[in-house]
Design a protein around this motif. Structure first.
Motif, mmCIF file in Angstrom:
data_model
loop_
_atom_site.group_PDB
_atom_site.id
_atom_site.type_symbol
_atom_site.label_atom_id
_atom_site.label_comp_id
_atom_site.label_asym_id
_atom_site.label_seq_id
_atom_site.Cartn_x
_atom_site.Cartn_y
_atom_site.Cartn_z
ATOM 1 N N ASP A 181 -10.935 -4.596 -16.085
ATOM 2 C CA ASP A 181 -10.964 -3.647 -14.972
ATOM 3 C C ASP A 181 -12.114 -2.670 -15.190
ATOM 4 N N ALA A 182 -12.960 -2.539 -14.183
ATOM 5 C CA ALA A 182 -14.030 -1.537 -14.212
ATOM 6 C C ALA A 182 -13.675 -0.446 -13.213
ATOM 7 N N TYR A 183 -13.704 0.805 -13.661
ATOM 8 C CA TYR A 183 -13.415 1.946 -12.796
ATOM 9 C C TYR A 183 -14.708 2.721 -12.545
ATOM 10 N N LEU A 184 -15.140 2.708 -11.307
ATOM 11 C CA LEU A 184 -16.346 3.425 -10.916
ATOM 12 C C LEU A 184 -15.932 4.706 -10.203
ATOM 13 N N HIS A 185 -16.182 5.841 -10.855
ATOM 14 C CA HIS A 185 -15.819 7.146 -10.292
ATOM 15 C C HIS A 185 -17.054 7.778 -9.643
ATOM 16 N N LEU A 186 -16.927 8.135 -8.371
ATOM 17 C CA LEU A 186 -18.013 8.778 -7.636
ATOM 18 C C LEU A 186 -17.548 10.176 -7.250
ATOM 19 N N ALA A 191 -10.265 3.819 -3.578
ATOM 20 C CA ALA A 191 -9.287 4.896 -3.453
ATOM 21 C C ALA A 191 -9.999 6.211 -3.160
ATOM 22 N N ASP A 192 -9.520 6.914 -2.150
ATOM 23 C CA ASP A 192 -10.106 8.192 -1.733
ATOM 24 C C ASP A 192 -9.283 9.329 -2.306
ATOM 25 N N GLY A 193 -9.770 9.917 -3.403
ATOM 26 C CA GLY A 193 -9.087 11.059 -3.991
ATOM 27 C C GLY A 193 -9.739 12.368 -3.581
ATOM 28 N N GLU A 194 -9.090 13.474 -3.914
ATOM 29 C CA GLU A 194 -9.646 14.781 -3.562
ATOM 30 C C GLU A 194 -10.893 15.094 -4.378
ATOM 31 N N GLU A 195 -10.903 14.683 -5.641
ATOM 32 C CA GLU A 195 -12.026 14.990 -6.522
ATOM 33 C C GLU A 195 -13.029 13.844 -6.574
ATOM 34 N N ILE A 243 -11.230 -7.350 -1.003
ATOM 35 C CA ILE A 243 -11.513 -5.914 -0.981
ATOM 36 C C ILE A 243 -10.380 -5.192 -0.250
ATOM 37 N N TYR A 244 -9.881 -4.129 -0.880
ATOM 38 C CA TYR A 244 -8.769 -3.368 -0.318
ATOM 39 C C TYR A 244 -9.176 -1.902 -0.181
ATOM 40 N N GLY A 245 -8.792 -1.277 0.931
ATOM 41 C CA GLY A 245 -9.109 0.123 1.171
ATOM 42 C C GLY A 245 -9.268 0.385 2.658
ATOM 43 N N ASP A 246 -9.454 1.632 3.008
ATOM 44 C CA ASP A 246 -9.587 2.039 4.406
ATOM 45 C C ASP A 246 -11.008 1.773 4.889
ATOM 46 N N LYS A 287 -12.176 0.326 -8.110
ATOM 47 C CA LYS A 287 -11.760 -0.513 -9.244
ATOM 48 C C LYS A 287 -12.131 -1.962 -8.958
ATOM 49 N N ILE A 288 -12.829 -2.581 -9.901
ATOM 50 C CA ILE A 288 -13.179 -4.001 -9.809
ATOM 51 C C ILE A 288 -12.386 -4.721 -10.894
ATOM 52 N N SER A 289 -11.468 -5.592 -10.482
ATOM 53 C CA SER A 289 -10.578 -6.285 -11.419
ATOM 54 C C SER A 289 -10.849 -7.779 -11.408
ATOM 55 N N ASP A 290 -10.833 -8.377 -12.591
ATOM 56 C CA ASP A 290 -10.993 -9.823 -12.660
ATOM 57 C C ASP A 290 -10.029 -10.402 -13.683
ATOM 58 N N GLU A 291 -9.855 -11.708 -13.625
ATOM 59 C CA GLU A 291 -9.055 -12.450 -14.594
ATOM 60 C C GLU A 291 -9.972 -13.415 -15.341
ATOM 61 N N GLY A 292 -11.064 -12.860 -15.842
ATOM 62 C CA GLY A 292 -12.079 -13.672 -16.506
ATOM 63 C C GLY A 292 -11.906 -13.785 -18.010
ATOM 64 N N GLY A 293 -10.725 -13.422 -18.514
ATOM 65 C CA GLY A 293 -10.480 -13.594 -19.943
ATOM 66 C C GLY A 293 -10.637 -12.338 -20.765
ATOM 67 N N GLY A 294 -11.251 -11.306 -20.190
ATOM 68 C CA GLY A 294 -11.368 -10.041 -20.898
ATOM 69 C C GLY A 294 -12.414 -10.038 -22.000
#
Length: 368
Positions: A352-357, A270-274, A221-224, A279-286
């Motif tokens: 890659d799964a992108y979860l936008h909150l 990632a902490d954006g303004e909006e 896990i990466y982030g502040d 992002k959850i990334s794996d190398e499971g074959g896609g």
């Protein structure tokens, strides 16, 4: 509509009342409003909240009963769907028979009653899933996607409505909790750490993977770790658990007979303004490109055998494998407060799964 399929023991007067309330306008509530209103839950505010729910909940529940009674392909007649309909009818009856809320004693009694409604409805998701699974067996093997679109749209509305109903009830009930954690306003954590939630969800997902396969890939896990923002931690946990569980399963199955060590699943916050984006990334074959369009449908799953798991960390949801509900319901949770969920895959490599909150929290509930 509802009168058309009155089941034995359900009175015509009740069904006509359901029709009437189902035609009334719903009132949406936003995350920011819930926080501001609940920041100091005085007796007067709790009364106002109960009075609002006394009027709003029957409308939302009645709308679902009307829809449950008029589904295509005979889905309304499946035993599991009839059971869900009965739960909603019972809850509508309880709410409509409860007298006007005039004092603190009435408010407490009402709070107890809607808490019981939450308990009654706890198995709605897996029970509806059983009904849809039965329908899949009955449908012709190559039913046109357009034929199934009506069911897809209904289930999106139904589950989105369920999220809203449980959020409103859970928020009101939680405002009575004198042992709430510091910074929590009902179910909303005003200083929620997405890193912390990701850690807990990852540990829970790895435990499930360990039980199923005897091993589990690592999760990095990466982030502040000091970054916080207002959100419902149980909602984020449900979404993160589902996404990480899917990634762990894909990686584990790809590398189970490999001489190479399974690569870790990576989570980036990632902490954006909006938006806050995870992002959850794996190398499971896609996933093959032809399969991407099916990921958010309720009639598709990459898991072989239907099963579901109840998670005590998630107080208002069921996370399942095998029914194909994890991803579409996770996307509904994201969209409930103005976010979204996107899946991007590279077949032969990973996903890659992108979860936008949504950051501001100003969005109103999307009312189906």
């Amino acid at each position: 509509m509802a009168v058309r399929r009155a089941t034995e023991g359900v009175g015509r007067v009740l069904l006509e009342e359901v029709q009437r309330w189902g035609g009334m306008k719903q009132t949406g509530v936003g995350l920011r409003h819930m926080m501001e209103f609940g920041s100091h839950p005085t007796e007067r505010k709790l009364m106002q909240s109960a009075q609002f729910l006394h009027k709003e909940l029957p409308i939302r529940i009645a709308r679902r009963v009307v829809e449950l009674d008029d589904l295509p392909f005979g889905l309304s007649d499946k035993h599991a769907v009839l059971k869900v309909r009965d739960w909603y009818l019972d809850s509508f009856r309880d709410l409509r028979s409860f007298p006007d809320i005039r004092d603190a004693s009435d408010e407490l009694a009402f709070t107890d009653m809607i808490g019981m409604i939450m308990v009654r409805h706890k198995d709605v998701v897996p029970t509806m899933a059983l009904g849809v699974q039965q329908l899949k067996k009955d449908l012709r093997p190559k039913a046109a996607s357009s034929d199934l679109e009506e069911i897809q749209n209904f289930l999106d509305r139904f589950y989105l409505s369920r999220i809203g109903i449980r959020m409103l009830i859970g928020q009101h009930v939680a405002l009575h909790d004198s042992d709430a954690e510091p910074g929590c306003v009902g179910q909303i954590n005003s200083k929620m750490s997405p890193i912390h939630v990701a850690q807990i969800a990852s540990e829970d997902a790895r435990a499930v993977c360990m039980r199923a396969y005897g091993d589990a890939p690592d999760v990095n896990i990466y982030g502040d770790p000091n970054f916080t923002f207002p959100y419902v931690a149980s909602h984020l946990h449900l979404m993160m658990f589902e996404l990480v569980k899917n990634s762990l399963r894909a990686v584990q199955e790809r590398y189970v007979n490999s001489d190479r060590d399974a690569p870790p699943v990576r989570i980036i916050v990632a902490d954006g303004e909006e938006d806050v984006t995870i992002k959850i990334s794996d190398e499971g074959g896609g996933i093959p490109r032809s399969g991407l369009s099916k990921l958010f449908t309720y009639l598709y799953s990459t898991a072989e055998a239907p099963q579901y798991e109840y998670h005590n960390k998630v107080n208002n949801g069921v996370t399942m494998a095998g029914y194909g509900y994890g991803l579409p319901i996770s996307r509904l949770y994201a969209r409930y407060f103005g976010g979204d969920l996107q899946i991007i895959s590279m077949e032969g490599y990973g996903t890659d799964a992108y979860l936008h909150l949504s950051r501001p929290g100003d969005s109103q509930e999307p009312l189906p």
